[in-house]
Scaffold this motif. Structure first.
Motif, PDB file in Angstrom:
ATOM      1  N   THR A 142      -5.395   5.400  -4.515  1.00  0.00           N
ATOM      2  CA  THR A 142      -4.258   4.389  -4.322  1.00  0.00           C
ATOM      3  C   THR A 142      -5.133   3.086  -4.087  1.00  0.00           C
ATOM      4  O   THR A 142      -4.696   1.912  -4.825  1.00  0.00           O
ATOM      5  CB  THR A 142      -3.563   4.465  -2.960  1.00  0.00           C
ATOM      6  OG1 THR A 142      -2.701   5.663  -2.957  1.00  0.00           O
ATOM      7  CG2 THR A 142      -2.864   3.316  -2.478  1.00  0.00           C
TER       8      THR A 142
ATOM      9  N   HIS B  78      -5.811   8.666  -1.145  1.00  0.00           N
ATOM     10  CA  HIS B  78      -6.152   7.202  -0.730  1.00  0.00           C
ATOM     11  C   HIS B  78      -7.060   6.520  -1.768  1.00  0.00           C
ATOM     12  O   HIS B  78      -6.948   5.396  -1.810  1.00  0.00           O
ATOM     13  CB  HIS B  78      -6.656   7.144   0.800  1.00  0.00           C
ATOM     14  CG  HIS B  78      -5.662   7.695   1.806  1.00  0.00           C
ATOM     15  ND1 HIS B  78      -4.479   6.912   2.311  1.00  0.00           N
ATOM     16  CD2 HIS B  78      -5.475   8.848   2.516  1.00  0.00           C
ATOM     17  CE1 HIS B  78      -3.809   7.329   3.163  1.00  0.00           C
ATOM     18  NE2 HIS B  78      -4.484   8.585   3.410  1.00  0.00           N
TER      19      HIS B  78
ATOM     20  N   ARG C 213       0.831  -1.270  -0.003  1.00  0.00           N
ATOM     21  CA  ARG C 213      -0.093   0.007  -0.051  1.00  0.00           C
ATOM     22  C   ARG C 213       0.774   1.364  -0.059  1.00  0.00           C
ATOM     23  O   ARG C 213       0.607   2.222  -0.668  1.00  0.00           O
ATOM     24  CB  ARG C 213      -1.032  -0.051   1.239  1.00  0.00           C
ATOM     25  CG  ARG C 213      -1.975   1.301   1.262  1.00  0.00           C
ATOM     26  CD  ARG C 213      -2.517   1.305   2.499  1.00  0.00           C
ATOM     27  NE  ARG C 213      -3.723   0.197   2.593  1.00  0.00           N
ATOM     28  CZ  ARG C 213      -3.563  -0.835   3.080  1.00  0.00           C
ATOM     29  NH1 ARG C 213      -2.718  -1.243   4.096  1.00  0.00           N
ATOM     30  NH2 ARG C 213      -4.396  -1.996   3.406  1.00  0.00           N
TER      31      ARG C 213
ATOM     32  N   ASP D  28      -5.312  -6.271  -3.675  1.00  0.00           N
ATOM     33  CA  ASP D  28      -6.113  -5.978  -2.529  1.00  0.00           C
ATOM     34  C   ASP D  28      -5.804  -6.603  -1.438  1.00  0.00           C
ATOM     35  O   ASP D  28      -5.497  -6.221  -0.297  1.00  0.00           O
ATOM     36  CB  ASP D  28      -7.663  -5.955  -2.756  1.00  0.00           C
ATOM     37  CG  ASP D  28      -8.019  -5.159  -4.109  1.00  0.00           C
ATOM     38  OD1 ASP D  28      -7.647  -5.662  -4.956  1.00  0.00           O
ATOM     39  OD2 ASP D  28      -8.987  -4.271  -3.998  1.00  0.00           O
TER      40      ASP D  28
ATOM     41  N   ALA E 275      -2.121  -5.754   0.241  1.00  0.00           N
ATOM     42  CA  ALA E 275      -1.869  -4.430   0.482  1.00  0.00           C
ATOM     43  C   ALA E 275      -1.159  -4.020   1.773  1.00  0.00           C
ATOM     44  O   ALA E 275       0.026  -3.336   1.797  1.00  0.00           O
ATOM     45  CB  ALA E 275      -3.204  -3.647   0.531  1.00  0.00           C
TER      46      ALA E 275
ATOM     47  N   LEU F  72      -4.718  -0.537  -6.426  1.00  0.00           N
ATOM     48  CA  LEU F  72      -4.669  -1.750  -5.920  1.00  0.00           C
ATOM     49  C   LEU F  72      -5.535  -2.629  -6.413  1.00  0.00           C
ATOM     50  O   LEU F  72      -5.121  -3.761  -6.799  1.00  0.00           O
ATOM     51  CB  LEU F  72      -4.531  -1.781  -4.254  1.00  0.00           C
ATOM     52  CG  LEU F  72      -3.517  -0.992  -3.654  1.00  0.00           C
ATOM     53  CD1 LEU F  72      -3.833  -0.611  -2.055  1.00  0.00           C
ATOM     54  CD2 LEU F  72      -2.280  -2.011  -3.647  1.00  0.00           C
TER      55      LEU F  72
END
Length: 260
Positions: A125, A122, A100, A135, A138, A129
């Motif tokens: 991001t 965020h 992440r 995901d 992360a 992902l």
């Protein structure tokens, strides 16, 4: 013009470590907005040097690079980073960050000073992902990932920059066949202008809308894969014997090689 992508034009690009001894010389090429350009050539041909000139890593000694008609060197570093994302060939193996965090770094060109990450940062991001199917990884440390997973994380970081152009240096290097195909399919679906170097000529033919061939620092071919990737051209550039095989379907062409 595809939304969120840009055209790149290089004209007469020349660069060398010593004056009068260019590593690349007189390179003129272009890639339309949303196009995919694969640069191929033998080791030492100048591919990585050319990429650095195309993403403002090296300033050409002669010639120009333009993004949608704007000279790349008229942009500030932050402006350039907002428009062009780079995925290098080598990444530090001891990168002490989570996946992440690595992807969030793609938002640095959009960050104002030392301000906190914004909700937008965020959000982008998280979307990057998800787009790269990261995901579930992360929170993992980047150094714990496989080669294919690391490459996906770096492409997600590039996507988080929200660039108009993504430049990659050998994105399939050190990957097995399945991961090579997965990475190239992911790149095809990003909806961005892509410029990449590739070692595998067959992969380049399948992936790219246009191909550029470098040999001894000079461009020896630039155009659509069927026009540029010929037996004669490949044999000359790579100093090998090349054979082209056509499948029964007619739309699948594959090269095989031998020492001359």
């Amino acid at each position: 013009m595809p939304e969120g992508s840009a055209r790149l034009d290089a004209e007469g690009v020349t660069w060398g470590v010593q004056k009068g001894m260019p590593i690349i010389s007189g390179i003129t090429l272009s890639v339309e907005a949303g196009g995919r350009l694969a640069i191929i050539g033998p080791n030492g041909a100048g591919k990585s040097t050319l990429l650095r000139c195309l993403y403002r890593g090296l300033k050409p000694h002669r010639g120009s690079v333009r993004l949608d008609g704007v000279d790349l060197w008229s942009l500030g570093p932050r402006q350039a980073a907002q428009r062009i994302a780079v995925v290098p060939q080598e990444t530090p193996s001891d990168f002490p960050f989570s996946v992440r965090d690595v992807v969030l770094m793609g938002r640095i060109p959009h960050r104002k000073g030392m301000a906190r990450w914004s909700e937008r940062d965020h959000e982008v991001t998280v979307n990057a992902l998800a787009r790269l199917e990261l995901d579930s990884l992360a929170s993992r440390q980047f150094i714990s990932l496989s080669g294919g997973e690391k490459q996906r994380a770096l492409i997600a970081r590039a996507l988080a920059q929200e660039p108009e152009l993504i430049i990659l240096d050998e994105p399939t290097n050190h990957l097995d066949i399945r991961h090579q195909l997965e990475i190239l399919e992911l790149l095809k679906g990003l909806g961005r202008t892509i410029i990449t170097t590739l070692h595998d000529i067959n992969l380049a033919a399948d992936f790219a809308t246009h191909v550029a061939v470098l040999d001894c620092g000079r461009l020896t071919g630039h155009g659509q894969p069927d026009d540029v990737l010929t037996v004669e051209h490949i044999s000359s550039a790579f100093r090998v014997g090349a054979s082209l095989h056509q499948a029964d379907r007619g739309d699948i062409r594959r090269f095989s090689f031998s020492l001359r």
